[in-house]
Design an enzyme around this catalytic site. Structure first.
Site, PDB file in Angstrom:
ATOM      1  N   HIS A   1     -11.564  -5.782   8.848  1.00 44.98           N
ATOM      2  CA  HIS A   1     -12.189  -5.660   7.524  1.00 44.98           C
ATOM      3  C   HIS A   1     -13.477  -4.857   7.610  1.00 44.98           C
ATOM      4  CE1 HIS A   1      -9.534  -9.079   6.642  1.00 44.98           C
ATOM      5  NE2 HIS A   1      -9.696  -8.793   5.365  1.00 44.98           N
TER       6      HIS A   1
ATOM      7  N   GLU B   1       0.826  -1.219   0.000  1.00 46.70           N
ATOM      8  CA  GLU B   1       0.000   0.000   0.000  1.00 46.70           C
ATOM      9  C   GLU B   1       0.856   1.262   0.000  1.00 46.70           C
ATOM     10  OE1 GLU B   1      -0.523  -2.667   1.797  1.00 46.70           O
ATOM     11  OE2 GLU B   1      -2.522  -3.337   1.205  1.00 46.70           O
TER      12      GLU B   1
END
Ligand SMILES: Cc1ncc(C[n+]2csc(CCOP(=O)(O)OP(=O)(O)O)c2C)c(N)n1
Length: 659
Positions: free
Chosen positions: A466, A399
């Protein structure tokens, strides 16, 4: 003593290298003098290391980007940066490159093809990847060079950037300036390798070690390797061995370095050795040397006097705030035709991505599994077939590198949309977002034309990693914009507005909405301007401010309660639409702010505080808030249902109504 091999370098170039080598040395001597006089506050010395910067600055083409660090004065001087601007930069004066907003070498100049560092060591390697990607995509056959210290290579960013460059065949040179210490930390406490020749091959990257004090070796090797990088479009790793002759910065001393090292490296001084070589070879005379030094000295004195006499910057809060962002006025682009079709939330996003790609040929999408696989939520399905793998790019798991690469692309006037697989994983790229993207325009007027897509939110039994609402982490960071649509129309229009906007925009897309809602929306390209809220339901008794999934919860609660409420869908969180909120509050006098995020420190806190401060006399009740429990997001359905605010909204609504 250094032995030089001039190969086929002509005399004119040798003299130019000498002059360029002298400049940073003489500037530093002046700076150290000024430091002793208390005229400058801090100095990171590169004395003893100048041959690396100067060799590189002279070897690369002037359109090729260089990303230097805090000891690379020679890059700035050899790229011809006017000294008075450089000194004004050091002193925080208006004609410096950041107008007093950042210090020392923390600036870039597109004119000089330099992107300077932020204080954080590591992230600029990914920015170099992005620039190199842009060079590759535009078939320019240019190399990009980025510096790191030996210490900086221990950062994860080093790994991510090298790996990405290798996987994507990027024409980038990673230059490790190995000067023996990272602040006080010697090499053996930094890593266990003996040479970077052990590390580069692990990334399938060709690796070379050079004598960083030998200007001719640096110059010729960089020229040769840059040719390879341009021709093959492959990265290389170069370790330049050198030594830091002074402290980490002037105040920190050198007690931890054995004295004999200084004595040994003094004999390898890059400037003195090269000067002696030129004299011995009869290429220059003492008289010429004195003449060159005199000229450099005069130019330094002249530039310093300009800086010294320049006034301090004058602060103007509105300009300061405005300059956090690249100037841009949102225009509402309307659909060209009345054609429309039923689209789910997810289809609206995909449609926006497709239309954005069509409108902007320099728009690149990057993310894990977004190409053939279509992304884990299938938002990008079909895009690679239409726009090719060059523009729809699968990324390794990195990322930080990808977000940094987005900034690099923006330096070369590309746009990018980056998909976080889940909004939670943005933490692995946090530094790039809040320090690099967000502050870039304020610091040196470089736009960070990047959209980060953030599949967000709970309600899908995703558990603690999540399901998080991460928008408040960024809400607190000036320089970013945040949008968070709640319906298909806005999902498409806000995405296209985000793509149009040259600033970094975090685009939150709630996973629970992807397939649960649909609407008839225009087929054409259109935008929903960032910063405008929408009153989705009108009433007289109360105001509910919400965004994302919470808009639907608000509607449900109002219906059940048969309340008469304005429901405001913020749609944009940064900036948020104070005017629309205020107008409604003045009408109703009662406000409930709902967000899905955990309550403490969430965006609702800012909204509530602002309403209290600006509409206090019009309120008939305290501003109330509902949010999720102040816990991590639990996995089991019963626990997650309890975590989310849905069940508590009804009670709060009653409490507010009857207060
Ligand atoms: C991410 C990060 N952690 C810590 C620091 C503080 N810091 C500034 S310079 C430095 C040492 C850097 O060593 P190296 O990379 O070898 O470069 P050198 O200073 O030797 O040129 C440290 C620890 C920082 N700037 N960034």
């Amino acid at each position: 003593m250094i032995s030089f091999d001039r190969k086929n370098i002509d005399q004119e170039t040798l003299i130019r290298l000498y002059k360029e080598l002298l400049k940073p040395r003489m500037i530093e001597e002046k700076m150290l003098f000024l430091l002793r006089q208390g005229k400058i506050s801090k100095w990171f010395s590169g004395i003893g290391q100048e041959a690396i910067s100067v060799g590189i600055g002279c070897a690369l083409e002037k359109e090729e980007y260089i990303l230097p660090l805090h000891r690379n004065l020679g890059i700035f001087t050899s790229r011809g940066i006017p000294l008075h601007r450089l000194f004004s930069q050091f002193q925080g004066k208006p004609s410096g490159f950041t107008k007093g907003r950042d210090r020392s070498f923390h600036f870039g100049s597109k004119e000089h093809h330099i992107v300077g560092m932020i204080s954080h060591l590591g992230p600029q390697m990914a920015v170099a990847d992005g620039i190199a990607l842009a060079e590759k995509l535009s078939r320019s056959r240019r190399a990009t060079l980025v510096f790191t210290g030996d210490g900086g290579t221990s950062e994860g960013d080093f790994h991510e950037a090298l790996n990405l460059a290798s996987v994507w065949d990027l024409p980038v040179i990673f230059l490790v300036e190995n000067n023996g210490y990272g602040l006080s930390t010697p090499l053996e406490e930094q890593f266990r390798i003996k040479s970077f020749k052990e590390k580069g091959p692990a990334y399938a990257i060709e690796t070379h070690t050079i004598d960083g004090n030998n200007i001719l070796e640096v110059y010729t090797k960089i020229r040769e390797l840059a040719e390879y990088v341009r021709r093959e479009s492959r990265p290389v790793l170069i370790e330049a061995i050198t030594f830091r002759m002074r402290g980490h910065e002037e105040a920190s001393g050198t007690k931890y370095i054995p004295e004999e090292l200084f004595a040994a490296w003094a004999k390898k001084d890059p400037v003195e050795n090269f000067e002696r070589y030129l004299l011995d070879e009869g290429m220059i005379t003492i008289h010429e040397i004195e003449d060159i030094k005199e000229k450099i000295k005069n130019s330094i004195e002249e530039a310093w006097s300009y800086t010294d006499n320049e006034k301090e910057p004058v602060a103007d809060s509105s300009i300061e705030e405005e300059d956090m962002y690249a100037p841009y006025v949102h225009m509402k682009i309307r659909p060209r035709t009345t054609l429309s079709s039923e689209k789910r939330f997810i289809d609206a996003i995909s449609d926006g991505l497709r239309l954005g790609m069509e409108k902007f040929p320099r728009l690149i999408q990057m993310g894990q599994d977004i190409a053939e696989y279509g992304g884990v939520f299938k938002v990008t399905e079909g895009l690679v077939e239409r726009f090719s793998k060059e523009r729809i790019r699968n990324t390794p798991l990195c990322e930080s590198a990808i977000i940094g690469a987005g900034l690099g692309l923006a330096v070369k006037d590309y746009k990018s949309v980056i998909e976080m697989q889940f909004a939670d994983f943005v933490t692995s790229g946090f530094n790039q977002v809040v320090n690099n993207l967000a502050k870039s325009h304020y610091r040196w007027e470089q736009k960070a034309d990047v959209v980060i897509r953030m599949p967000t939110g709970a309600g899908t039994s995703g558990g603690p990693f999540h399901s998080q609402s991460t928008e408040a982490w960024f809400f607190h960071t000036p320089g970013l914009k945040i949008v968070y649509p709640s319906n298909p129309y806005d999902a498409k229009g806000l995405l296209l507005a985000a793509i149009e906007d040259p600033n970094p925009v975090l685009y939150f897309e709630h996973k629970a909405l992807y397939r649960s809602i649909s609407a008839e929306i225009p087929d054409d390209y259109y935008t929903v301007p960032i910063g405008e809220a929408l009153v989705v339901e009108e009433g007289d008794d109360l105001t509910i401010v919400a965004y994302g999934n919470a808009v639907w919860w608000a509607k449900e609660a109002v219906k059940k309660e048969a309340a008469s409420a304005d429901i405001i869908d913020l749609r944009s969180l940064l900036p948020w639409d104070k005017e629309t909120v205020l107008k409604s509050v003045l009408k109703t006098g009662r406000v409930l702010v709902i967000n899905e995020d955990t309550l403490t420190g969430s965006i609702s806190a800012e909204i509530a505080a602002w309403i209290s401060e600006n509409a206090f006399e019009h309120l008939d009740a305290p501003v109330m808030r509902v949010g999720s429990l102040d816990t991590a997001v639990p996995f089991a359905k019963a626990l997650e249902d309890n975590f989310l605010p849905i069940r508590r909204i009804q009670d709060k609504l009653k409490e507010l109504q009857y207060y």
